[in-house]
Design a protein around this motif. Structure first.
Motif, PDB file in Angstrom:
ATOM      1  N   ASP A 196      -2.495   0.647  -4.242  1.00  0.00           N
ATOM      2  CA  ASP A 196      -3.452   1.705  -3.950  1.00  0.00           C
ATOM      3  C   ASP A 196      -3.066   2.371  -2.637  1.00  0.00           C
ATOM      4  O   ASP A 196      -2.194   1.896  -1.901  1.00  0.00           O
ATOM      5  N   TYR A 237       0.849  -1.185   0.000  1.00  0.00           N
ATOM      6  CA  TYR A 237       0.000   0.000   0.000  1.00  0.00           C
ATOM      7  C   TYR A 237       0.886   1.236   0.000  1.00  0.00           C
ATOM      8  O   TYR A 237       1.966   1.254   0.593  1.00  0.00           O
ATOM      9  N   THR A 287      -7.097   5.121  -7.960  1.00  0.00           N
ATOM     10  CA  THR A 287      -7.228   3.683  -8.185  1.00  0.00           C
ATOM     11  C   THR A 287      -7.108   3.355  -9.674  1.00  0.00           C
ATOM     12  O   THR A 287      -6.378   2.444 -10.074  1.00  0.00           O
TER      13      THR A 287
END
Length: 532
Positions: A265, A247, A387
């Protein structure tokens, strides 16, 4: 009779003024741009910018534009910009974006003019405690004590601004010391070379390698230089052998995206979703990021989001995180991965119907040119774009690191001045854009290549969400009045034209795609209102 404030190019005794020495010192330290909103106590410095053309002055109509632009510039250029601000109230106007810059670890040098040293005891109307104002948003604060002290103190301030991980520096300069002559022996101090990031010890890497070899669930939270291409490639090697999930931190200062990079993301914003994303992880490795904390405190929800006892620090934001990731990948025996050139997004089959945050993300992703910079502020379209943008051509994303609203447009301006050869997109919500809308004027004046995309839903969407999270109704008159922006509706065409920026409106996916293609072809600043 000569006005002692405005006759500032040379001191009456001849030689360089303190102001000229200051500007020469920052130029020698690599500063090339000064984002300025000066006043009376900065006039000697304004004159010095004429005398030292190596530093380019850029006027902002509001101090928050100057500080936010310096932040965006520093993130892209990787070196300090200078701001020139007027006394304590001027600094206070810019403090919100300095809060964001501190969270982004941006190496900004703020220069704040102050009253003449002999005038300060009289408590004139604009007198204030600048040190107290500057301290919360500056890693270093100093005041010039004499004209002969100008070069040394400026060099110290610039060195502090550039020291990893970067917290910014604020230099307070009384106007009399700007005007006075500097003796030759005190005119030449230079900033020290920028300190290098601290290496991560082999013992840290070895300990983590052993822990990651156990096969349990691992999450890596990447920040700072870990979000460059070399950092992500090293993290990708680790994930391939350790089965780790990657992440980005929720609000990264800069993140390289697309072009075949890992499709990581951001860690979700709302704490419940972030806790779910991290659930079951035996190890949460911080690589250039801080431990994830809930943005706000909610009853019954923990403030720390990672499972208890799971957090391990590989590298702090000021450490050499890229080398640490590469060393960890080597310690795990991770092979170097080969990567072909990623396919360009399909721009031929884009959504045609009414605009939604999701369709905006898809359209912008498909049409984004290679090497673009996207300054993201506002959650309406920002999250869907981030995204989707894993499939875009290679680009750099900037986000609002500190949560102080009004960062997006100025950061886009600063990024465009740092990299004039790159296309900049400001993906902005209508409410947050109004905080620093004056940035459009500077974009037009400097003819920067910035396309501003306004998500126009005529409300403070995040506040309406938070109202419902607190169990309140949106039906009350106060709730409606304080979270809606449609009475009167904002006239984005009129606002943009008033600041000298051509604008158009899009209500469907087809209209947005055509408008964005026209803006990309035209160059210079443009604004597109996206009616949601």
């Amino acid at each position: 009779m000569t006005d002692p404030i405005t006759d500032t190019t040379m001191n009456r005794g001849g030689g360089k003024t303190g102001a000229q020495v200051l500007v020469e010192a920052v130029a020698a330290g690599g500063v090339e741009v000064c984002f300025a909103n000066p006043g009376t106590t900065e006039m000697p410095l304004v004159a010095a910018l004429d005398a030292v053309p190596a530093v380019r002055p850029v006027l902002g109509l509001f101090e928050g534009v100057c500080t936010g632009a310096a932040d965006g510039y520093a993130r892209i250029a990787g070196k300090p910009a200078m701001t020139l601000l007027h006394l304590g109230p001027g600094f206070a106007n810019g403090a919100a974006n300095l809060h964001n810059a501190r969270r982004a670890h941006s190496p900004i040098l703020n220069v704040v003019g102050d009253h003449a040293s002999w005038h300060l005891p009289y408590d004139a109307p604009l007198t204030s405690d600048i040190v107290s104002l500057a301290t919360p948003v500056s890693g270093w604060v100093g005041t010039v004590g004499s004209a002969d002290d100008m070069s040394r103190t400026t060099a110290e301030a610039l060195t502090a601004a550039r020291t990893p991980p970067g917290h910014g520096a604020t230099l307070i300069v009384p106007v009399d010391f700007q005007q006075e002559a500097v003796t030759e022996t005190h005119a030449g101090a230079s900033p020290r070379p920028a300190p290098q990031p601290a290496p991560v010890g082999a013992d840290v890497v070895e300990r983590l390698a052993k822990r990651l070899s156990g096969g349990s669930r691992t999450v890596f939270l990447l920040g700072a230089q870990a979000l460059t291409e070399p950092g992500q490639r090293a993290a990708e090697r680790i994930a391939a052998v350790a089965g780790a999930t990657l992440y980005s931190e929720t609000f990264p200062a800069t993140a390289e995206r697309g072009g075949g990079l890992p499709g990581l993301d951001r860690l979700p914003y709302f704490p419940e979703t972030a806790i779910k994303a991290l659930a079951g992880a035996r190890t949460v490795v911080l690589a250039g990021a801080l431990e994830p904390v809930s943005y706000f405190g909610y009853e019954g929800i923990p403030s720390l989001l990672a499972p208890p006892g799971s957090v391990e620090v590989l590298a702090a934001p000021g450490d050499d995180v890229v080398q640490a990731l590469e060393d960890l990948a080597d310690a795990l025996g991770a092979p170097v991965l080969t990567h072909g050139r990623a396919a360009a997004p399909d721009g031929a089959h884009l959504p045609e119907g009414p605009l939604t945050p999701g369709t905006v993300g898809r359209i912008v992703t498909a049409l984004l040119p290679e090497g673009a910079i996207v300054s993201v502020e506002g959650g309406t379209c920002g999250y869907p774009f981030f995204t989707a943008s894993a499939d875009a051509l290679r680009h750099t994303a900037l986000t609002n690191t500190g949560g102080a609203i009004g960062q997006g447009l100025p950061a886009a301006l600063g990024a465009a001045i740092a990299a004039p050869e790159r296309q900049v997109i400001a993906l902005q919500s209508d409410g947050s854009a109004q905080y620093t809308i004056q940035a459009l004027w500077t974009m037009a004046r400097e003819q920067t290549s910035v396309i501003t995309l306004i998500a126009s839903n005529r409300k403070y969407s995040i506040l309406q969400t938070e109202l419902t999270r607190h169990g309140a109704s949106l039906a009350g008159p106060a709730s409606t009045a304080l979270t809606s922006l449609d009475d009167p509706a904002l006239n984005w065409m009129g606002l943009a034209h008033g600041y000298g920026v051509p604008a158009e409106r899009a209500e469907t996916g087809g209209e947005l795609a055509r408008a964005l293609r026209r803006a990309l072809a035209a160059g210079g600043p443009r604004l597109i209102e996206m009616a949601l």
